[in-house]
Design a protein around this motif. Structure first.
Motif, PDB file in Angstrom:
ATOM      1  N   LEU A   1      -5.319  -0.447  15.251  1.00 39.02           N
ATOM      2  CA  LEU A   1      -5.459  -0.568  13.804  1.00 39.02           C
ATOM      3  C   LEU A   1      -5.083  -1.979  13.384  1.00 39.02           C
ATOM      4  CD1 LEU A   1      -3.718   2.440  14.225  1.00 39.02           C
ATOM      5  CD2 LEU A   1      -4.781   2.612  11.984  1.00 39.02           C
ATOM      6  N   GLN A   2      -5.980  -2.633  12.703  1.00 41.66           N
ATOM      7  CA  GLN A   2      -5.677  -3.991  12.250  1.00 41.66           C
ATOM      8  C   GLN A   2      -5.921  -4.135  10.755  1.00 41.66           C
ATOM      9  OE1 GLN A   2      -4.166  -6.717  13.338  1.00 41.66           O
ATOM     10  NE2 GLN A   2      -3.493  -5.225  14.851  1.00 41.66           N
ATOM     11  N   ILE A   3      -5.472  -5.241  10.219  1.00 40.45           N
ATOM     12  CA  ILE A   3      -5.598  -5.426   8.776  1.00 40.45           C
ATOM     13  C   ILE A   3      -6.058  -6.850   8.472  1.00 40.45           C
ATOM     14  CG2 ILE A   3      -3.132  -5.995   8.581  1.00 40.45           C
ATOM     15  CD1 ILE A   3      -3.271  -4.555   5.791  1.00 40.45           C
TER      16      ILE A   3
ATOM     17  N   GLN B   1       3.415  -9.674   7.703  1.00 42.75           N
ATOM     18  CA  GLN B   1       2.886  -8.306   7.794  1.00 42.75           C
ATOM     19  C   GLN B   1       1.849  -8.207   8.905  1.00 42.75           C
ATOM     20  OE1 GLN B   1       2.600  -5.889   4.517  1.00 42.75           O
ATOM     21  NE2 GLN B   1       4.727  -6.477   4.357  1.00 42.75           N
ATOM     22  N   ALA B   2       1.027  -9.247   9.018  1.00 44.50           N
ATOM     23  CA  ALA B   2       0.007  -9.241  10.063  1.00 44.50           C
ATOM     24  C   ALA B   2       0.673  -9.195  11.430  1.00 44.50           C
ATOM     25  CB  ALA B   2      -0.882 -10.467   9.940  1.00 44.50           C
TER      26      ALA B   2
ATOM     27  N   LEU C   1      -0.971   1.919   8.316  1.00 44.62           N
ATOM     28  CA  LEU C   1      -0.547   1.041   9.408  1.00 44.62           C
ATOM     29  C   LEU C   1       0.917   1.196   9.757  1.00 44.62           C
ATOM     30  CD1 LEU C   1      -2.269  -2.303   8.477  1.00 44.62           C
ATOM     31  CD2 LEU C   1      -2.763  -0.862  10.420  1.00 44.62           C
TER      32      LEU C   1
ATOM     33  N   LYS D   1      -1.285   0.022   3.821  1.00 47.05           N
ATOM     34  CA  LYS D   1      -0.088  -0.352   4.574  1.00 47.05           C
ATOM     35  C   LYS D   1       0.636   0.871   5.118  1.00 47.05           C
ATOM     36  CE  LYS D   1       0.532  -4.847   2.593  1.00 47.05           C
ATOM     37  NZ  LYS D   1       1.242  -5.726   1.680  1.00 47.05           N
TER      38      LYS D   1
ATOM     39  N   ARG E   1      -0.577  -0.064  17.780  1.00 44.95           N
ATOM     40  CA  ARG E   1      -0.937  -1.019  16.729  1.00 44.95           C
ATOM     41  C   ARG E   1      -2.187  -1.828  17.068  1.00 44.95           C
ATOM     42  NH1 ARG E   1       2.303  -1.191  12.605  1.00 44.95           N
ATOM     43  NH2 ARG E   1       4.541  -0.802  12.754  1.00 44.95           N
TER      44      ARG E   1
ATOM     45  N   LEU F   1       3.229   0.017   8.089  1.00 42.77           N
ATOM     46  CA  LEU F   1       3.986  -1.161   7.649  1.00 42.77           C
ATOM     47  C   LEU F   1       4.955  -0.747   6.563  1.00 42.77           C
ATOM     48  CD1 LEU F   1       1.254  -3.925   7.528  1.00 42.77           C
ATOM     49  CD2 LEU F   1       3.044  -3.616   9.212  1.00 42.77           C
TER      50      LEU F   1
ATOM     51  N   ASP G   1       1.741 -12.198   3.821  1.00 44.23           N
ATOM     52  CA  ASP G   1       0.765 -11.495   4.641  1.00 44.23           C
ATOM     53  C   ASP G   1       0.889 -11.819   6.119  1.00 44.23           C
ATOM     54  OD1 ASP G   1      -0.176 -10.295   2.443  1.00 44.23           O
ATOM     55  OD2 ASP G   1      -1.869 -11.629   2.124  1.00 44.23           O
TER      56      ASP G   1
ATOM     57  N   PHE H   1      -6.226  -9.449   5.141  1.00 45.31           N
ATOM     58  CA  PHE H   1      -5.627  -9.505   3.812  1.00 45.31           C
ATOM     59  C   PHE H   1      -6.523 -10.219   2.814  1.00 45.31           C
ATOM     60  CE2 PHE H   1      -2.124  -9.130   6.752  1.00 45.31           C
ATOM     61  CZ  PHE H   1      -1.371  -8.134   6.178  1.00 45.31           C
ATOM     62  N   GLN H   2      -6.074 -10.127   1.560  1.00 42.78           N
ATOM     63  CA  GLN H   2      -6.849 -10.719   0.473  1.00 42.78           C
ATOM     64  C   GLN H   2      -6.851 -12.244   0.527  1.00 42.78           C
ATOM     65  OE1 GLN H   2      -5.575  -9.401  -3.347  1.00 42.78           O
ATOM     66  NE2 GLN H   2      -6.866 -10.825  -4.439  1.00 42.78           N
TER      67      GLN H   2
ATOM     68  N   GLN I   1       3.554  -7.956  12.089  1.00 46.70           N
ATOM     69  CA  GLN I   1       4.083  -6.599  12.270  1.00 46.70           C
ATOM     70  C   GLN I   1       2.976  -5.641  12.689  1.00 46.70           C
ATOM     71  OE1 GLN I   1       6.029  -5.969   8.552  1.00 46.70           O
ATOM     72  NE2 GLN I   1       7.941  -6.874   9.241  1.00 46.70           N
ATOM     73  N   ALA I   2       1.801  -5.861  12.093  1.00 48.74           N
ATOM     74  CA  ALA I   2       0.686  -4.988  12.439  1.00 48.74           C
ATOM     75  C   ALA I   2       0.249  -5.189  13.881  1.00 48.74           C
ATOM     76  CB  ALA I   2      -0.488  -5.247  11.510  1.00 48.74           C
ATOM     77  N   PHE I   3       0.575  -6.350  14.468  1.00 47.58           N
ATOM     78  CA  PHE I   3       0.271  -6.584  15.872  1.00 47.58           C
ATOM     79  C   PHE I   3       1.328  -5.984  16.773  1.00 47.58           C
ATOM     80  CE2 PHE I   3      -2.341 -10.364  14.616  1.00 47.58           C
ATOM     81  CZ  PHE I   3      -3.506  -9.860  15.125  1.00 47.58           C
ATOM     82  N   GLY I   4       2.415  -5.506  16.187  1.00 49.96           N
ATOM     83  CA  GLY I   4       3.495  -4.992  17.012  1.00 49.96           C
ATOM     84  C   GLY I   4       4.384  -6.075  17.589  1.00 49.96           C
TER      85      GLY I   4
END
Lengths: 668, 470
Positions: A439-441, B359-360, A407, A404, A436, A409, B356, A443-444, B362-365
């Motif tokens: 870079l992507q994420i 957060q996802a 990223l 995180k 952004r 975050l 999540d 999750f679990q 946010q990760a996309f902007g």
């Protein structure tokens, strides 16, 4: 007197009433002998836990046992009145649950809770109850039992809590211990401790253990006999050794093939196509027929009979004695061969240097900062284009925080994150927002990572809209359908809600969402640990295929060594916010140099008896990152600690171009 | 043409109705919004309560259409065509009740006043006795003899009318249902009778029957008698209670409407942004909620009172003046009651922002505002919904309490609180006057009970912890 302790005959447990009750358990037979460890293996939803609850008669209100019998010794459990059943629970049968945190009452001391069990089931007026509790605590290997007696659950670590649970279960001196996924919530090193403890207790007291698990490795470690469950039925029973040598049922074999590992590195993992059929119907054929790769015409319209081909071994399949003849997997599986770890030019896509993330600890009325939780304490790593770096470590070591922080975050406290010549920590506002996309994420938990109130279409579209790519609505729609097909879902999935999909499909949607903005690096935060083995294989295959097609780089955060072995090019091992060892997969996993890496690898349960490493048991738990030990962070638990280790944190020693280890042992 | 008058609270009520309709249209197209409401529609308790609530809302809405009636031809002068008095549609419908004023107290269904007076008889002799009422039972020749039969007969006629109306309504709805399901009328009747329909129509029809029965009997009796008696100045109590319905509803709904934007905005902002924003908002609501609410309300209402007295010329009529005071009360109640919801929303948002999918995003902007609108707000709406319906009954009761201590609505405005307040003296009187209090209590009790039962059904449908399993 026979030596059978528990005998279940044709047990049927249904959930719900009405037109189509869910047949959670649909006629299972099993026998557990005195003093043996019997493992019940299966994927989520196959009815393992329901079996345990049926034995304890602790079914949820919607559940009821419609047929069958359960005998414990000579007693028929299903015929007992409730008040006598209460004596059996915790008396002759003890049970431990998956989540030790929620199994203990947080407002009572550990001693009180164990004493309660002792008072009910082991009431001996002459005996001092406290002495008995302390004895129990000692038995389950808790240090300072007298002092622990008056502590509360929150003062204990996860492993300790599970030991307390075991102590409670032992209070009634049970003949049968039912362990429902006892180590799933624990880290591997702690899991090794708990499994060893259970084995040892069994040898001392001669009780039988019914171990419920989904982990083939755990079964291989501790079980004497195995039963495989699928869709509410037992499909195969065998002694442990025979089972791991030649699994007979097509389902069992598929399970083995779908486990990732080094030897399968260059091929696609076998996957079990399709999903478990819904259990609210009466079956007229084999339940596995729809997903079986050796399916015959007879499978679809005739229910297979139990085939007892040897003493204590049986299989529920039309193929006589299972399918020994067809062990060779279909040739098509291998076609996806990867050109193994070829050295790509060393142009790092991402390089992280001295990354630190501290969370302040506030205290008092004025919320003064009295200290810091050093979640990440100086991590440096590099990921080249098109490669996978795996970060492994136990929970709480800071690996997710690293992801995180990269990223942005979470704002890093110090350090640099360079991505393609841009310093991410310096970017602000619009510049960062545009970056952004790269870079992507993932999750679990795929369920938690999608807004349940949005359509899949809108979920995938979100990133495209935010980044302003994909053009008009119609073009975006086409792109979304194309993405869904790329991850193996039908285009019609776009107009449905996330909850209509299974776990594996949801994770595919998450992958599609990440791909929508055309990233170059994806941070995968334990993307498969919430999934079953067979589904995990699908996702791993997908990730690997995408890497080849699109040249993606992955930062793969995981605690599962087998996945690392299968997928990663390089590994970094983290302990308490720092990387203790890094190198290529072959270097680190074959020849671990740091004592922690050695212990971590040895604690992983493995299936092949031959490949088993010498077990190194670590003492105690990971210290708190708020207050790390002086010197080397690992020295309090290190079996090879020296006096020097307490002085200062060892510098990273570079062993080769790709390899570095932070340990004084390697200092010349 | 009568001149339409839109009071402040009227405007807000129609705005609220428009919002509800808009939300209904939105919900109809979104499955996740529709699903919980479908659960509500299947709940027997909820639908039964809804019928009762519907009647109250109907009364309230007809009472919210205000106008200035035309003056009779004789009284018109140049340019002045309309009366100065503001009336509502309900007033018009209840004209007989409104205009049949007695001299003072009379018991329910009575033919004589409740207090003795000197009556001059035909022969000039003065007798001290209970005089006949001017309107209540005036048609009876010999009240002693005819009264019981007349009351019973009127009630029976009312019941018959109710039965006819009920048959008509039920017939239409059943025919419509049968048409939609493609069954015959008779089959549909059977389905409803054995409660096999998805929506519990049987319960709805039974409740409807009870409501119609009460309405028609009351209407028939109300014209000839004073069904619930009269008060000190001889005004019909039934009329007063019916007029009070609007006050109760306005307090219950507008207060929420006023506090919602603040509560939602502040709660989500505090939870989402954390840091100093959170500190400021928390500071505001802890401060506000530690001031005793009644004091704050009393202070505000008294200030308003002073202002109104000093600027009497700004208000065209008594009704407008009372209306402004009502609105002000809603605002003050809103200000003191948003903190609870705000706190709930802050907590929920704190949880959601760590999820999540946020957060996802946010990760996309995605921008903060979009995240709040798209991800946070829809996921806290169930809390808003639950607290709105739960708060409603509490607010109706709060109005009664505040009016009782004289800091509620304007004394000239009909409200249950004012009725209870005036009943204070009536209860001390000998012989006791009980019907005012009783009427207010029964109407208020029915409304609050229905609201509570309905909110229970809503909560069951929306609360994720109670969902699932089945």
């Amino acid at each position: 007197m026979s030596d059978v302790l528990l005998r279940i005959k044709n047990l049927k447990t249904w959930l719900g009433t009405g037109a189509s009750p869910v047949r959670a358990i649909d006629g299972i037979d099993l026998e557990i002998k005195k003093g043996e460890t019997f493992a019940l293996l299966g994927e989520s939803g196959c009815g393992k836990s329901m079996t345990a609850l049926s034995i304890m008669r602790l079914l949820p209100p919607v559940g009821r046992i419609v047929d069958g019998s359960i005998h414990l010794g000579e007693t028929s459990l299903l015929d007992l009145p409730e008040n006598r059943m209460r004596n059996e629970r915790g008396g002759r049968m003890g049970m431990i649950f998956q989540e030790p945190m929620t199994s203990l009452n947080p407002v009572l001391t550990v001693g009180t809770q164990i004493a309660e069990a002792v008072c009910i089931h082991d009431a001996d007026p002459q005996q001092d109850i406290k002495a008995r509790v302390v004895e129990l605590l000692k038995e389950v290997g808790i240090p300072d039992p007298e002092q622990r007696f008056s502590e509360y659950p929150h003062q204990l670590s996860g492993g300790m809590k599970q030991r307390v649970m075991i102590a409670m279960a032992l209070a009634g001196r049970p003949q049968l211990l039912i362990a429902d996924e006892p180590t799933t919530a624990l880290d591997v090193t702690i899991q090794a401790q708990v499994l060893a403890l259970m084995k040892q207790l069994q040898q001392e007291s001669g009780m039988a253990i019914l171990l419920i698990t989904h982990d083939l490795g755990v079964v291989a470690e501790v079980a004497d006999r195995v039963a495989v469950m699928y869709a509410g039925q037992i499909v195969e029973t065998a002694p442990c050794k025979a089972f791991f040598q030649t699994p007979r049922h097509p389902y069992s074999r598929k399970l083995f093939q779908s486990i990732p590992g080094r030897d399968k590195r260059s091929e696609r993992l076998a996957v079990i196509e399709g999903t478990v059929p819904p259990l609210d119907q009466a079956f007229s054929g084999c339940r596995f027929a729809g997903r079986c790769d050796v399916v015959m015409a007879i499978c679809h319209h005739q229910i297979p009979q139990w085939d007892q081909y040897a003493e204590g071994q049986g299989v529920l399949c039309h193929l006589q004695g299972g399918a020994e003849a067809t062990v060779e997997p279909p040739a098509s599986v291998k076609e996806h061969a990867v050109a193994a770890v070829e050295k790509s030019p060393p142009t790092p896509l991402l390089s992280v240097d001295g990354l630190k993330v501290y969370f302040p600890i506030h205290k008092g009325i004025f919320k003064r900062v009295v200290g810091h939780v050093r979640a990440v304490d100086g991590v440096s790593l590099e990921i080249p284009v098109g490669q996978t770096l795996a970060v492994v470590g136990e929970s709480g070591c800071g690996k997710t925080t690293v992801g995180k922080a990269i990223l942005q975050l979470i704002k890093p406290t110090a350090g640099q994150v360079r991505f393609d010549h841009d310093e991410l920590t310096q970017l602000r506002g619009e510049a960062l927002r545009r970056r952004r996309a790269d870079l992507q994420i993932i999750f679990q938990d795929p369920m938690a990572s999608m807004n349940p109130r949005m359509l899949v279409h809108n979920i995938i579209e979100e990133g495209m809209l935010a980044q302003g790519i994909g053009g008009q609505a119609a073009e975006r729609r086409m792109r979304i359908e194309q993405l869904l097909e790329q991850v193996g879902l039908p285009a019609s999935a776009a107009d449905r809600y996330p909850h209509e999909f299974s776990g594996g499909q949801r994770q595919r949607i998450c992958v599609a969402r990440a791909l929508a903005v055309e990233p170059r690096l994806i941070i995968c935060d334990e993307p498969t640990s919430a999934l079953d083995v067979s589904v995990q294989a699908q996702i791993l295959n997908l990730l690997q295929a995408l890497q080849q097609q699109l040249g993606l780089s992955y930062l793969f955060i995981t605690h599962d060594i087998a996945v690392v072995d299968y997928l990663a090019h390089e590994v970094a091992v983290m302990y308490l916010g720092r990387i203790v060892e890094r190198g290529t997969v072959a270097e680190v996993l074959d020849d671990p140099q740091h004592p922690y890496t050695q212990a971590l690898l040895s604690a992983v349960p493995v299936i092949e008896q031959a490949g088993r490493r010498k077990r190194i048991y670590l003492q105690g738990d990971m210290p708190s990152p708020a207050n790390p030990p002086v010197g080397c962070y690992f020295h309090p638990r290190c079996p090879q600690a020296m006096d020097r280790c307490q002085k200062s944190y060892p510098k990273a020693i570079v062993l080769s171009e790709t390899r570095s280890v932070s340990c004084l042992l390697l200092e010349k | 043409m009568p001149e339409l008058v839109v009071l402040w609270t009227d405007a807000l009520i129609f705005l609220l109705i428009a919002l509800v309709l808009l939300f209904g249209r939105l919900a109809a197209s979104r499955e996740h919004l529709r699903a919980p409401w479908r659960t509500v529609a299947r709940s027997r308790m909820g639908m039964g309560a809804l019928v009762v609530l519907g009647v109250y809302v109907l009364i309230g809405v007809t009472d919210s259409i205000h106008y200035k009636p035309l003056l009779p031809e004789a009284e018109r002068s140049a340019g002045v065509m309309h009366s100065n008095e503001v009336q509502s549609l309900l007033d018009y419908l209840l004209t007989p009740l409104r205009e049949q004023q007695e001299k003072t107290y009379s018991a329910p269904l009575a033919t004589h006043l409740y207090s003795k007076e000197n009556i001059e008889q035909a022969d000039g002799q003065m007798v001290r006795d209970y005089p006949r009422l001017k309107y209540g039972g005036a048609h009876l020749q010999d009240p002693q003899q005819d009264w019981a039969a007349d009351v019973a007969w009127t009630a029976i006629i009312g019941a018959q009318e109710a039965l006819l109306a009920w048959l008509l309504v039920v017939g239409i709805i059943t025919a419509w249902l049968a048409h939609r399901a493609g069954r015959s009328f008779f089959q549909q009747c059977q389905q409803i009778l054995y409660s096999r329909t998805e929506v519990p129509w049987r319960v709805i029809f039974i409740m409807l029957g009870i409501v119609l029965l009460a309405a028609f009997t009351a209407a028939n009796l109300g014209v000839k008698y004073h069904l619930l008696g009269t008060d000190k100045v001889g005004e019909d109590v039934l009329y007063q209670t019916l007029k009070s319905v609007r006050t109760g509803l306005v307090i219950g709904t507008l207060t929420t409407l006023i506090m919602l934007p603040a509560a939602i905005l502040m709660g989500i902002m505090a939870g989402y942004f954390r840091g100093w924003v959170d500190d400021v908002i928390q500071y505001i609501y802890t401060t506000l909620s530690s001031i005793p609410g009644v004091l704050l309300i009393a202070a505000a209402i008294l200030m308003l009172h002073v202002y109104m007295n000093n600027h009497a010329d700004e208000f065209a009529s008594l009704v407008e003046r009372a209306d402004l005071r009502l609105l002000f009360l809603c605002i003050i109640l809103g200000i003191t009651s948003w903190t609870g919801l705000c706190r709930l929303l802050r907590g929920e948002t704190l949880k959601l922002r760590e999820l999540d999918y946020v957060q996802a995003a946010q990760a996309f902007g995605v921008s903060h505002f979009t995240i709040i609108i798209r991800h946070i707000l829809p996921n806290v709406l169930h809390i808003v919904m639950i607290s709105v319906v739960l708060d409603f009954s509490g607010l109706v009761l709060a109005e009664a309490v505040l009016s009782y201590v004289n800091i509620g609505v304007d004394p000239t405005m009909n409200s249950w609180g004012n009725m209870i307040n005036s009943a204070r003296l009536e209860m001390a009187r000998e012989p006791i006057v009980w019907w005012s209090l009783m009427a207010a209590l029964i109407f208020m009790f029915t409304l609050v009970l229905a609201a509570n039962l309905f909110s229970d059904a809503v909560r069951d449908a929306f609360d994720p912890r109670l969902r699932g399993g089945k």
